[in-house]
Design a protein around this motif. Structure first.
Motif, PDB file in Angstrom:
ATOM      1  N   ALA A  73       1.059  -1.532  -0.258  1.00 21.69           N
ATOM      2  CA  ALA A  73      -0.074   0.200  -0.084  1.00 21.69           C
ATOM      3  C   ALA A  73       0.564   1.450  -0.607  1.00 21.69           C
ATOM      4  O   ALA A  73       0.214   2.299  -0.833  1.00 21.69           O
ATOM      5  CB  ALA A  73      -1.163   0.159   1.174  1.00 21.69           C
ATOM      6  N   ARG A  74       2.180   0.635   0.566  1.00 17.79           N
ATOM      7  CA  ARG A  74       3.198   2.434   0.990  1.00 17.79           C
ATOM      8  C   ARG A  74       3.837   2.790  -0.603  1.00 17.79           C
ATOM      9  O   ARG A  74       3.130   3.442  -1.427  1.00 17.79           O
ATOM     10  CB  ARG A  74       4.093   2.580   1.069  1.00 17.79           C
ATOM     11  N   TYR A  75       4.126   1.753  -1.520  1.00 18.66           N
ATOM     12  CA  TYR A  75       4.474   2.063  -2.426  1.00 18.66           C
ATOM     13  C   TYR A  75       3.253   2.390  -4.005  1.00 18.66           C
ATOM     14  O   TYR A  75       3.833   2.840  -4.273  1.00 18.66           O
ATOM     15  CB  TYR A  75       5.507   0.590  -3.101  1.00 18.66           C
ATOM     16  N   ASN A  76       2.450   1.951  -3.402  1.00 17.75           N
ATOM     17  CA  ASN A  76       1.709   2.259  -4.554  1.00 17.75           C
ATOM     18  C   ASN A  76       0.892   3.514  -4.166  1.00 17.75           C
ATOM     19  O   ASN A  76       1.111   4.434  -4.728  1.00 17.75           O
ATOM     20  CB  ASN A  76      -0.293   1.643  -4.285  1.00 17.75           C
TER      21      ASN A  76
ATOM     22  N   GLU B 286      -3.305   5.677 -15.484  1.00 15.51           N
ATOM     23  CA  GLU B 286      -3.408   4.187 -14.939  1.00 15.51           C
ATOM     24  C   GLU B 286      -2.351   4.409 -14.606  1.00 15.51           C
ATOM     25  O   GLU B 286      -1.481   4.234 -14.903  1.00 15.51           O
ATOM     26  CB  GLU B 286      -4.316   3.309 -15.193  1.00 15.51           C
ATOM     27  N   VAL B 287      -1.573   3.941 -12.913  1.00 20.89           N
ATOM     28  CA  VAL B 287      -0.924   3.922 -12.993  1.00 20.89           C
ATOM     29  C   VAL B 287      -0.682   2.344 -11.850  1.00 20.89           C
ATOM     30  O   VAL B 287      -1.005   2.194 -10.933  1.00 20.89           O
ATOM     31  CB  VAL B 287      -0.200   5.005 -11.508  1.00 20.89           C
ATOM     32  N   VAL B 288       0.329   1.717 -12.433  1.00 22.34           N
ATOM     33  CA  VAL B 288       0.222   0.086 -11.831  1.00 22.34           C
ATOM     34  C   VAL B 288       1.757   0.242 -10.531  1.00 22.34           C
ATOM     35  O   VAL B 288       2.932   0.427 -11.787  1.00 22.34           O
ATOM     36  CB  VAL B 288      -0.119  -0.977 -12.387  1.00 22.34           C
ATOM     37  N   VAL B 289       1.689  -0.675 -10.019  1.00 24.43           N
ATOM     38  CA  VAL B 289       4.015  -0.578  -9.348  1.00 24.43           C
ATOM     39  C   VAL B 289       3.477  -2.187  -9.271  1.00 24.43           C
ATOM     40  O   VAL B 289       3.143  -2.727  -9.208  1.00 24.43           O
ATOM     41  CB  VAL B 289       3.799  -0.700  -8.145  1.00 24.43           C
ATOM     42  N   PHE B 290       4.141  -2.368 -10.649  1.00 27.82           N
ATOM     43  CA  PHE B 290       5.091  -3.902 -10.930  1.00 27.82           C
ATOM     44  C   PHE B 290       5.890  -4.911  -9.178  1.00 27.82           C
ATOM     45  O   PHE B 290       6.588  -3.670  -8.865  1.00 27.82           O
ATOM     46  CB  PHE B 290       5.663  -4.649 -11.420  1.00 27.82           C
TER      47      PHE B 290
ATOM     48  N   SER C  48       8.953  -1.818  -8.205  1.00 31.09           N
ATOM     49  CA  SER C  48       8.960  -1.339  -6.637  1.00 31.09           C
ATOM     50  C   SER C  48      10.660  -1.891  -6.641  1.00 31.09           C
ATOM     51  O   SER C  48      11.362  -0.595  -5.785  1.00 31.09           O
ATOM     52  CB  SER C  48       8.848  -2.916  -5.869  1.00 31.09           C
ATOM     53  N   GLY C  49      11.302  -1.944  -7.379  1.00 30.50           N
ATOM     54  CA  GLY C  49      12.925  -1.466  -7.398  1.00 30.50           C
ATOM     55  C   GLY C  49      13.368   0.017  -8.203  1.00 30.50           C
ATOM     56  O   GLY C  49      13.777   0.503  -6.697  1.00 30.50           O
ATOM     57  N   LEU C  50      12.515   0.217  -8.402  1.00 30.18           N
ATOM     58  CA  LEU C  50      13.042   1.650  -8.118  1.00 30.18           C
ATOM     59  C   LEU C  50      12.737   2.340  -7.049  1.00 30.18           C
ATOM     60  O   LEU C  50      12.954   3.831  -6.831  1.00 30.18           O
ATOM     61  CB  LEU C  50      11.964   2.284 -10.051  1.00 30.18           C
ATOM     62  N   ILE C  51      11.310   2.576  -6.308  1.00 29.35           N
ATOM     63  CA  ILE C  51      11.150   2.939  -5.958  1.00 29.35           C
ATOM     64  C   ILE C  51      11.824   2.397  -4.627  1.00 29.35           C
ATOM     65  O   ILE C  51      11.948   3.583  -3.270  1.00 29.35           O
ATOM     66  CB  ILE C  51       9.205   2.546  -4.611  1.00 29.35           C
ATOM     67  N   ASP C  52      12.678   1.610  -3.983  1.00 30.10           N
ATOM     68  CA  ASP C  52      13.486   1.530  -2.835  1.00 30.10           C
ATOM     69  C   ASP C  52      14.540   2.145  -3.590  1.00 30.10           C
ATOM     70  O   ASP C  52      15.284   2.515  -2.600  1.00 30.10           O
ATOM     71  CB  ASP C  52      13.462  -0.580  -3.665  1.00 30.10           C
ATOM     72  N   LEU C  53      15.282   2.263  -4.824  1.00 30.84           N
ATOM     73  CA  LEU C  53      16.343   3.463  -4.956  1.00 30.84           C
ATOM     74  C   LEU C  53      16.367   4.854  -4.930  1.00 30.84           C
ATOM     75  O   LEU C  53      16.744   5.269  -4.215  1.00 30.84           O
ATOM     76  CB  LEU C  53      16.824   2.598  -6.443  1.00 30.84           C
ATOM     77  N   VAL C  54      14.814   4.996  -4.987  1.00 24.23           N
ATOM     78  CA  VAL C  54      14.505   6.404  -5.135  1.00 24.23           C
ATOM     79  C   VAL C  54      14.916   6.861  -3.632  1.00 24.23           C
ATOM     80  O   VAL C  54      13.855   6.127  -2.666  1.00 24.23           O
ATOM     81  CB  VAL C  54      13.809   6.962  -6.004  1.00 24.23           C
TER      82      VAL C  54
END
Length: 261
Positions: free
Chosen positions: A57-60, A79-83, A102-108
């Motif tokens: 939920a936090r990533y989305n 439409e935005v989807v987190v894979f 999700s890997g990109l979200i972890d990086l930034v």
């Protein structure tokens, strides 16, 4: 006589296919936008059915918040989807579809760095780069069969079509955007994030982090399908003063995004 007729028809087709990008660059756009958008929709639906979607939920919420801030500047429903994928990647497709790994979200480190990537990807869509590549291909060799090909991603033609849309790495085909397309998307993306109130200076930090991660051996799908050129940061710096002015105007207008990772 037949040669003359052919040349006349070809010239008429070329003239009717001339377009101008948001930065003022001349383009050859042959494919109807609604067909390219339909290809984007089909590709996105295929990806959602074949790749795990994140339930974090936090990533989305984070990705939705950042993307919303930028898409408000361009209009339309996106439409935005987190894979759920460790690779450092994000993409936008014709038809207003955005995918974030999700890997990109972890990086930034923050909202501004993610905004730099999403703005860049939306820049490709606004510039109709997928249409431009498809138009060049159909005009040169394959005809309108490319339009139907996207519905059959298992075929060689289907893989090529999907690659031109910008999602080829998902199907084992990588057809990178050209240097011109990349520079154009960088410039448009920088302005978009600034107009939304994000800090454009973080775009530099983002690309430095991506470069550092690639040297550490992390899988950088984003940089494999979107080649990083030595001039990228120089180009961003050349446009930074303008972007900072746009950000200041956005802040004065009350645009203060607050997307928490």
């Amino acid at each position: 006589m037949l040669k003359k007729i052919f040349l006349t028809v070809s010239a008429s087709l070329f003239l009717s296919a001339c377009a101008t990008s948001p930065t003022g660059r001349s383009q050859f756009i042959y494919m109807p936008d609604n067909q390219v958008n339909q290809m984007g929709l089909q590709a996105f639906d295929s990806m959602k059915s074949k790749n795990p979607i994140s339930t974090n939920a936090r990533y989305n919420q984070f990705a939705q918040c950042v993307a919303y801030g930028i898409t408000q500047e361009v209009g339309g429903q996106w439409e935005v989807v987190v894979f759920e994928d460790d690779t450092l990647n994000a993409f936008a497709l014709p038809g207003n579809k955005i995918g974030v790994h999700s890997g990109l979200i972890d990086l930034v480190d923050n909202q501004d760095q993610l905004a730099a990537v999403i703005g860049h990807e939306i820049g490709h869509v606004l510039s109709r780069h997928s249409n431009e590549r498809l138009s060049q291909e159909t005009a040169v060799s394959t005809g309108l069969s490319m339009v139907q090909a996207v519905t059959q991603p298992q075929t060689a033609m289907g893989q090529t079509a999907l690659g031109m849309l910008g999602v080829g790495a998902q199907y084992g085909v990588i057809l990178p955007y050209s240097r011109i397309h990349e520079t154009e998307a960088d410039t448009i993306g920088l302005d978009l994030m600034a107009k939304a109130g994000f800090d454009p200076r973080q775009s530099i930090n983002l690309w430095l982090k991506m470069d550092q991660a690639s040297k550490g051996g992390q899988p950088i799908e984003f940089m494999s399908t979107h080649p990083a050129h030595a001039s990228r940061i120089d180009n961003l710096n050349q446009h930074m003063n303008q972007a900072l002015q746009l950000q200041q105007q956005a802040l004065s207008a009350g645009k203060r995004p607050n997307c928490v990772k």
